[in-house]
Design an enzyme around this catalytic site. Structure first.
Site, short mmCIF file in Angstrom:
data_model
loop_
_atom_site.label_atom_id
_atom_site.label_comp_id
_atom_site.label_asym_id
_atom_site.label_seq_id
_atom_site.Cartn_x
_atom_site.Cartn_y
_atom_site.Cartn_z
N ASP A 63 0.88 -1.18 0.00
CA ASP A 63 0.00 0.00 0.00
C ASP A 63 0.91 1.23 0.00
O ASP A 63 1.34 1.71 1.05
CB ASP A 63 -0.89 -0.02 1.24
CG ASP A 63 -1.86 1.14 1.30
OD1 ASP A 63 -1.67 2.12 0.55
OD2 ASP A 63 -2.80 1.09 2.11
N GLU A 155 1.98 2.14 13.30
CA GLU A 155 0.89 2.09 12.34
C GLU A 155 -0.22 1.31 13.01
O GLU A 155 -0.32 0.09 12.89
CB GLU A 155 1.36 1.43 11.04
CG GLU A 155 0.46 1.74 9.86
CD GLU A 155 -0.73 0.82 9.79
OE1 GLU A 155 -1.70 1.01 10.57
OE2 GLU A 155 -0.70 -0.11 8.96
N GLU A 164 -9.71 -2.97 15.88
CA GLU A 164 -8.52 -3.67 16.40
C GLU A 164 -8.05 -3.09 17.72
O GLU A 164 -7.29 -3.72 18.43
CB GLU A 164 -7.34 -3.65 15.41
CG GLU A 164 -7.54 -4.48 14.20
CD GLU A 164 -6.29 -4.51 13.33
OE1 GLU A 164 -5.18 -4.44 13.87
OE2 GLU A 164 -6.45 -4.60 12.12
N HIS A 333 -5.38 0.05 1.44
CA HIS A 333 -5.87 -1.26 1.87
C HIS A 333 -6.96 -1.13 2.93
O HIS A 333 -7.70 -2.08 3.18
CB HIS A 333 -4.72 -2.12 2.38
CG HIS A 333 -4.26 -1.78 3.75
ND1 HIS A 333 -3.37 -0.76 4.00
CD2 HIS A 333 -4.55 -2.32 4.95
CE1 HIS A 333 -3.14 -0.69 5.31
NE2 HIS A 333 -3.85 -1.63 5.90
#
Length: 389
Positions: A63, A155, A164, A333
């Site tokens: 990406d 990230e 998440e 992505h």
């Protein structure tokens, strides 16, 4: 991060693996290591294990919007990194750690809980950076560092920014190890939302069943509506699908945001339709900025007029580094997260669409999200509850 099974459908987002035994890989093992680790919850074990798969890291690194933004931000802030100590939270293959080392960091602690940490050590060695990069296999919450750090990079963003729930780990590292005045990359994040129209998607998933090879299968339409709207969908839409200026769901300042705030976020929104069209649901996307602690963020309060948002974006300096997942920008992505309605709602141009959204961590699994959306327009009110698993 990127969950392998979600593309184009519902959402188990992007994986991020970890915890195994200990070991400060390369570098000074006395300066860092893994302390007594708390037993892993099953949901964390599965989560960390998912990040052991190479395909996830391949998708993220390929990406270019994502990877180029991080590389550009690191080089832009080289004066803050050169000769300093950096911490990479959830380093994966170690690519961001290598970027920091090449920017002149004196030492980089690369923490990774998944088994990919083994390969990260080998990558560090293969690039002759063992004197600078220390790979630590463990959860950031279980790691011991004997020094404070000047820079934290991570990230951490998931689908819809918050999926998440990795941000709390970054905040933990900030509170425990970041020196006063230290640098956090990315520094700020903003989650946007807007009503969307997507007749092709609706016709392909729902109306399709009215006539299948000349066979009336309309009995399946209620199931199709339920299936389409049951869970958030991760897919790519274009600017033409968005029927209003975006509203800000949440702006996060990583220098001040707290893990407690992360648990449940509620925002009211009010937008105006720019066209005559059916609303098929709401789209969510985000952008992150890479600013120093003393630099002003382009803060977007939730009550900001949509036109003011556009004006603020236009005032950005050409030197600003922004990673955007907006429908009108180059695809990433992360794509966009869509909450579809069972039935579309017709709106006219300039019609007001308003309501509220609550996003909270699931009690079942804090890495999952519960979403409650209320939408009122033209005398109709829709209430939607779903989970992002």
């Amino acid at each position: 991060m990127l969950p392998s099974h979600l593309n184009g459908h519902s959402a188990l987002g992007r994986p991020r693996p970890r915890l195994s035994a200990a070991a400060a890989a390369s570098g000074d093992s006395a300066a860092a290591g893994v302390g007594a680790a708390a037993p892993l919850e099953e949901h964390d074990r599965i989560y960390f294990q998912s990040y052991s798969h190479l395909g996830i890291h391949e998708a993220m690194i390929k990406d270019r919007v994502r990877t180029d933004a991080y590389h550009t931000a690191i080089m832009r802030h080289q004066k803050f990194i050169e000769g300093k100590v950096a911490l990479d939270v959830g380093c994966g293959t170690g690519i961001l750690s290598v970027f920091c080392a090449r920017a002149g960091a004196k030492r980089v602690y690369a923490i990774e809980a998944s088994e990919i940490a083994v390969q990260a050590r080998e990558i560090v060695k293969a690039n002759n950076l063992t004197d600078q990069v220390v790979v630590i296999h463990g959860r950031v919450e279980d790691v011991d560092l004997e020094e404070k750090v000047d820079v934290i990079i991570s990230e951490w963003m998931g689908y819809m920014l918050l999926y998440e729930s990795m941000l709390p780990s970054v905040l933990f590292a900030r509170d425990k190890w970041l020196k006063p005045g230290g640098l956090i990359l990315p520094s700020h994040a903003t989650l946007f939302m807007a009503p969307i129209t997507n007749p092709e998607r609706y016709e392909g998933s729902v109306d399709f069943w009215h006539d299948v090879y000349g066979i009336n299968m309309s009995a399946l339409v209620p199931l199709a509506k339920k299936f389409t709207s049951e869970e958030p969908s991760i897919e790519t839409i274009g600017g033409e699908n968005v029927i209003s200026w975006p509203a800000v769901f949440k702006h996060i300042d990583c220098y001040n945001f707290t893990a407690e705030e992360f648990k449940s976020i509620t925002t009211k929104y009010k937008v105006s339709s720019m066209m005559l069209a059916p609303i098929h649901g709401f789209g969510f996307w985000f952008e992150v900025e890479f600013n120093g602690p003393a630099e002003s963020s382009h803060n977007f309060p939730s009550n900001l007029d949509p036109l003011e948002i556009i004006q603020k974006k236009r005032r950005r300096s050409s030197e600003d580094t922004v990673l955007s997942t907006a429908p009108e920008d180059e695809p990433t992505h992360w794509q966009q997260t869509i909450l579809y309605f069972p039935d579309p709602i017709e709106v006219k141009q300039d019609q007001i669409i308003e309501g509220s959204v609550t996003v909270s961590q699931s009690e079942e699994n804090p890495r999952f999200l519960n979403i409650h959306l209320e939408c009122t327009t033209g005398g109709q009110t829709l209430v939607k509850d779903c989970a992002m698993r």
